[in-house]
Design a protein around this motif. Structure first.
Motif: not given
Length: 688
Positions: A181-182, A185, A217-220
């Motif tokens: 996510l960043s 991380e 948690r991922t961008p997807q």
């Protein structure tokens, strides 16, 4: 990309260090290499130490003398991956002769990183052992092998990240970068759960490796990853680091969740199935005892349901079952457990301090709900049911006894005109007496040898070639004629005769396999193993004796067990199955898909064949989703899938399209006595 090869300062014990004369001999042997300007050394792979090195190599390894370098224990802190790679080199040198490898390696003499392009080649030591000659060059032009490894790292779908000891990311490959996510991380952020991160850290500290399955948690969106971590060194700084690889297993997790739900619920109605009900029953009995309450099993059987299937078709019957299951759901007041128990049977578990009053009220609600008119396949129907009740604890204290007594009461309701409820009581003793008579006849049947083994072919779907036969016992009753196992096997189980009968069937089948093999028909013969046999402490001894006496090849015998045997004491079941497999026998899981197994741990057991229950094969396409899941599971686990109960060409076509390997059923052949099948084999010899 560099490969870590940490070199500790530790030295071998004095008595293992080479003597001066030995060092002199080595120096003389490699004198021609001493004058090379590049570092060259010979590494003893088995001894995990340097055998010889020239002067430039001593400088690379930061060694003052050859004796000091040869005395270092290189294997003391050698990583598992480096040790495995050296073993691969050694094997390749032995098998492929004059071969060499070029790789970029980072060495750590005294903890200081030194990167070299190294050429490795095989070299025989004076005692004949294979070592390797290492020729180093300063890092300059990158050899092709390194380029390829970098490319693989860049393009792999596996997410690879190198973290510092404090958790900062030192490197991510593209796959790993795409799911954070960043950019900042850290490893602890990646894992999220503090307890999980603490457990991973402990495992890394104590064992050097760790594995974790977690939701991330991922961008997807949220995904399931399997994370593997290993302690290592940063090739740039030499500091401690953690190399983490992640694989996305979301599809597997979702399939597992779906499989777990389907293993505990009826596919058609969505109600709890037998396995689920059995689990709930055990918990409900504990609660009832703790609260001094009574409990009851209410068995509901739909009246004249067979007429619906016969006149309107099975699709209409399924539609009716779905509609009625919804109505039954609405009759509960929150505490009852409702399950679909069989084709047209439902089971309700009720606990209450006033059981009779609550049962009568429930009976009224069910009767009203089922009697309301409904339309199925365009035909208006009114449904009634016959119900039997067994009370806990007076009518039994186990689910088996309560079910039996509820079943007796339900059959009594049928005999009394249907559409009524009957409580189990002593007036049903006549049924028990009839059962006693059956048990007496069964004991006599064993003594009089009234049993006979029939055999049903199992066929290759693609070639229609006979692959195996299943041994099925029949009872040649002197008065009733041929009696099918469904009518006497349950009684044999409860009487304790199943062990004797099962062993007799196995012996008959084993001798018959040998006889057929002598005639040129070397068929696999499959024999059912009952739960009671499986639980017997003498099982291994008995089966070994039968196999030895028959002189049969164990690899041509297959034992079939049911899914229910995989429940309970997992380690005991696993141990028994491994012992049977060690004899050379293969194992099949019979009636698979009926709702007992946890597919997530099925792979732990030495199963070779999955026999898909005929209820799925004979169902409609819309209701075969679990069968398709089973086929996928078989493919994934490299098991042979067998479709049972194939009776029509349409069913066989469906089986073939799903890639199921084998089938058996009336479409190909019914079970046959030995002579009939032998004659059939002589006229239809199996293809090789």
């Amino acid at each position: 990309m560099s490969v870590s090869a940490p070199t500790p300062a530790a030295r071998l014990p004095v008595d293992r260090q080479p003597a001066a004369t030995e060092l002199a001999e080595r120096a003389a042997r490699y004198a021609a290499l001493e004058w090379l300007s590049r570092p060259v050394w010979v590494f003893d792979i088995d001894g995990q130490c340097v055998h010889w090195a020239n002067t430039p190599a001593l400088a690379v390894w930061n060694a003052s003398t050859l004796a000091e370098l040869c005395g270092r224990d290189m294997g003391h802190d050698m990583s598992e991956s480096v040790a495995q790679r050296l073993a691969q080199y050694q094997s390749d040198f032995v098998l492929r002769g004059n071969t060499s490898f070029n790789e970029q390696w980072t060495l750590y003499p005294g903890g200081v990183p030194v990167s070299l392009n190294v050429r490795f080649s095989g070299h025989r030591l004076p005692d004949g052992r294979m070592s390797m000659l290492c020729e180093g060059e300063p890092v300059g032009v990158v050899p092709p092998e390194s380029l390829r490894s970098v490319e693989a790292l860049l393009h792999t779908a596996v997410m690879i990240t190198l973290y510092s000891q404090s958790g900062e990311a030192l490197y991510r490959n593209p796959a790993a970068r795409a799911v954070v996510l960043s950019p900042g991380e850290r490893l602890q952020d990646r894992i999220g759960n503090p307890a999980a991160f603490a457990a991973l850290s402990r495992s890394l500290e104590q064992q050097g490796v760790a594995t974790l399955t977690l939701a991330v948690r991922t961008p997807q969106g949220d995904r399931w990853h399997e994370l593997s971590a290993r302690r290592c060194n940063d090739a740039i700084t030499g500091q401690d680091a953690v190399l983490v690889s992640e694989a996305d297993i979301s599809a597997i997790k979702h399939t597992e969740e779906r499989a777990n739900f389907q293993s505990l619920h009826d596919v058609l109605t969505g109600l709890p199935n037998r396995a689920h009900f059995t689990q709930r029953f055990a918990r409900a009995m504990e609660e009832a005892r703790a609260q001094s309450m009574e409990a009851a099993l209410l068995l509901i059987n739909l009246d004249h349901f067979k007429d619906v299937n016969d006149t309107l078709g099975h699709a209409a019957g399924d539609e009716l079952l779905v509609a009625l299951s919804q109505r039954l759901r609405h009759t509960r007041h929150g505490t009852e457990v409702l399950a679909r128990w069989g084709s047209d049977e439902f089971l309700v578990l009720l606990t209450s301090p006033r059981i009779r009053a609550d049962l009568d009220a429930l009976h009224e609600r069910i009767s009203v709900a089922l009697a309301a008119p409904l339309s199925v396949a365009g035909t208006p129907l009114c449904v009634t049911s016959s119900m039997g009740v067994a009370l806990y604890p007076q009518d039994g204290d186990t689910i088996e006894i309560l079910l039996r007594n509820a079943g007796l009461a339900m059959h009594a309701a049928k005999e009394r005109g249907r559409n009524t409820l009957v409580y189990f009581d002593g007036s049903l003793a006549e049924i028990a007496r009839n059962r006693t008579e059956l048990e007496k006849e069964l004991r006599q049947a064993l003594e009089r040898e009234e049993f006979e083994v029939y055999y049903q072919p199992r066929v290759d779907v693609a070639t229609n070639t006979l692959r195996a036969v299943e041994a099925l016992v029949r009872w040649n009753h002197p008065r009733l004629g041929v009696v099918l196992p469904a009518q006497f096997i349950p009684a044999c189980e409860s009487m304790g005769l199943i062990g004797q009968l099962g062993l007799w069937v196995l012996a008959q089948a084993a001798h018959q396999q040998v006889a057929w093999a002598a005639q040129g028909f070397d068929l696999v013969v499959s024999v059912n193993l009952s739960p009671r046999q499986f639980a017997s402490p003498d099982l291994l001894h008995d089966i070994t004796g039968v196999l030895r006496q028959a002189g049969v090849n164990p690899a041509r015998m297959e034992l079939e067990i049911t899914e229910s045997m995989l429940l309970g004491e997992d380690q005991h079941v696993l141990g028994v199955m491994r012992e049977l497999s060690a004899l050379g026998l293969t194992m099949a899981l019979d009636d698979f898909g009926t709702g007992y197994s946890n597919l997530a741990y099925l792979q732990r057991f030495p199963i070779h064949t999955l026999k898909i229950d005929k209820t799925f094969i004979q169902d409609t396409d819309a209701n075969r989703s679990l069968a398709e899941l089973i086929v996928s599971l078989s493919t994934l686990m490299k098991l042979t899938a067998v479709a049972e109960g194939v009776e029509t060409q349409e069913q066989l076509d469906w089986v073939a399209k799903r890639g199921i390997a084998q089938y058996q059923g009336y479409l190909y052949a019914r079970p046959m006595p030995v002579q009939a099948l032998t004659d059939w084999l002589l006229s239809h010899p199996p293809k090789p």
